[in-house]
Design an enzyme around this catalytic site. Structure first.
Site, PDB file in Angstrom:
ATOM      1  N   LYS A 176       1.113  -1.257   0.418  1.00 53.36           N
ATOM      2  CA  LYS A 176      -0.282   0.171   0.204  1.00 53.36           C
ATOM      3  C   LYS A 176       1.085   1.385  -0.068  1.00 53.36           C
ATOM      4  CE  LYS A 176      -4.477   1.172   0.319  1.00 53.36           C
ATOM      5  NZ  LYS A 176      -5.444   0.628   0.108  1.00 53.36           N
TER       6      LYS A 176
ATOM      7  N   ASP B  38      -7.054   4.430  -4.410  1.00 53.56           N
ATOM      8  CA  ASP B  38      -7.615   4.680  -3.112  1.00 53.56           C
ATOM      9  C   ASP B  38      -8.525   6.034  -3.420  1.00 53.56           C
ATOM     10  OD1 ASP B  38      -7.579   2.564  -0.827  1.00 53.56           O
ATOM     11  OD2 ASP B  38      -7.052   4.851   0.308  1.00 53.56           O
TER      12      ASP B  38
END
Ligand code: NDP
Length: 444
Positions: free
Chosen positions: A126, A166
């Site tokens: 991430k 995201d």
């Protein structure tokens, strides 16, 4: 002290001031207790949990860029490559002022199990930055994205680490980052997913997380004797996940009556008008007050409040820790039968426990929102093949994946005597595959 407790203590001591990361590790390890206890000696010897909770590596870097007034601005960039035992690192890039290392680590840790659950060959990672794209001009967003990728491009690649969107990172940001990667590295490869259709993107990727959430929720309802048709649904958020969850819910015959953003929320008893919501959020990038102004049946409220509305199903689709214990109590009192997480970790641990104790079906984000990353993996497959699949083909693969995820976690929960505990089921099913691969690959 049990192995799980020992590792939890160590994670908290070694990673101070990272509460979201502690929360994610606690949630996962607590629900893995039956599996860990059954294999305690082996896992201890392998230091499996210590390895699993320590990222392979993490990058933190300066992102300087020039704003429209000629002023230099400096943000911080992050990429955490958590675990690549079952495939290249895969996980989104979050652009939001709240981003810090602890948040990126919590998201990267969760991503390991989510990606494993999809049954596709992708590891967990991430990244992101504390840059806020809101209120910036296109040129400023481009300047930031180019600077961010100038550093990030050293660590990623189509077979190494494949970031995606995201919060705050949509098609525009992915486009600017892809352009910069190509320019610096000189290769045209599927290094990012969520790309535009004209340059290697996949049909359904935009809709995938929201659609996938509904496919899994529908299967969960069906397997527990309910149907989606005519259900009243509360959705929070009004971004990518919330919009396409609402669209699919309506296609399946349910009615979504709320959406929210970081300043307020809308109650629309006639059902949210998805075309209007898209216009307000995707085209104008405006506040929800504009939705309410254009829709006579809608009421706008400042602040929080989505979970006070009576509903059968709740779908938190905004951000972490947005559904609190008091909200869970309200939902139960109002007869809610199911909660499925579109966002990552939107429900606090005490709220999750309360919902489960009160027999509310609860699908955790790492399973329920895995449709996004699953379709990203399908985008990677298409890029490798240099082919593009039709909307129907990708959508039907997505549906199969989500239905399979539900059955995998349902089976895993049953195997360990935790029938109906889908949190435990998701963690166990995700963990088993990763643990097996880590042990098979030796100490690395
Ligand atoms: P977007 O940026 O498109 O939308 C986020 C939405 O949540 C916006 O409505 C935003 O409101 C609201 N929001 C953000 N932060 C807060 C906050 N602190 N308080 C209240 N509301 C807030 O993001 P996505 O829809 O892509 O992502 C939503 C969630 O889903 C995240 O948790 C993300 O990690 C998760 N997710 C997303 C996937 C994807 O494919 N996009 C895949 C899997 C998970 P505002 O506009 O006012 O900021």
């Amino acid at each position: 002290m049990s192995y799980v407790d020992e590792v939890l203590e160590r994670v908290i001591a070694k990673n101070p001031a990272e509460p979201e990361f502690h929360q994610a590790v606690k949630e996962v390890l607590n629900s893995l207790r039956p599996v860990i206890e059954a294999n305690e000696e082996k896992y201890r010897k392998e230091a499996l949990l210590e390895r699993l909770t320590e990222p392979d590596r993490q990058f933190k870097f300066r992102v300087p860029w020039v704003d429209d007034n000629g002023q230099v601005q400096v943000n911080t960039g992050y990429r955490v490559q958590f675990n690549n035992s079952i495939g290249p690192y895969k996980g989104g890039l979050r652009l939001h002022p709240s981003v810090n290392l602890g948040i990126i680590k919590f998201l990267g840790f969760e991503q390991i199990f989510k990606n494993s659950l999809t049954s596709l060959p992708i590891g967990g990672g991430k990244g992101g930055s504390d840059f806020d794209p809101k209120g910036k001009s296109d040129r400023e967003v481009m300047a930031f994205c180019q600077s961010f990728m100038t550093e990030l491009c050293k660590y990623i690649g189509a077979d190494t680490d494949v970031p995606a969107g995201d919060i705050g990172t949509g098609a525009r940001e992915i486009g600017y980052m892809f352009g910069q990667y190509k320019k610096i590295r000189g290769v045209y490869e599927g290094v990012l997913t969520g790309k535009g259709l004209s340059y290697g993107g996949s049909l359904v990727r935009t809709e995938a997380t929201g659609y996938g959430l509904l496919y899994l929720t529908e299967e969960m309802l069906k397997c527990n004797g309910h149907e989606m048709k005519d259900k009243v649904i509360c959705v929070s958020g009004s971004g990518n996940v919330a919009i396409y969850a609402t669209q699919k819910a309506h296609q399946l015959g349910a009615k979504v009556v709320t959406v929210s953003d970081s300043t307020g929320w809308v109650y629309d008893p006639e059902g949210i008008d998805v075309a209007l919501l898209k216009e307000v959020k995707e085209v104008k990038r405006a506040r929800l007050t504009e939705y309410a102004a254009a829709r006579p049946s809608a009421e706008y409220h400042e602040g929080r409040g989505v979970w006070t509305v009576k509903c059968d199903v709740a779908l938190p689709c905004a951000t972490q820790n947005e559904l609190l214990l008091e909200d869970a109590k309200e939902l139960v009192a109002n007869g809610c039968i199911a909660v499925a997480e579109g966002a990552n970790m939107p429900t606090t641990l005490d709220a999750t426990e309360y919902l489960q104790q009160n027999k509310v079906l609860f699908a955790p984000g790492k399973a329920a929102n895995a449709g996004g990353v699953a379709t990203s993996a399908l985008e990677m497959s298409q890029n490798s093949e240099r082919l593009s699949w039709s909307f129907e083909e990708v959508d039907s693969k997505l549906k199969n994946i989500m239905v399979n995820i539900f059955h995998n976690l349902d089976d895993a929960a049953k195997r360990y005597g935790k029938e109906g505990d889908y949190v435990a089921g998701a963690n166990i099913a995700g963990f088993e595959k990763v643990a097996e691969a880590m042990i098979a690959q030796g100490v690395c």
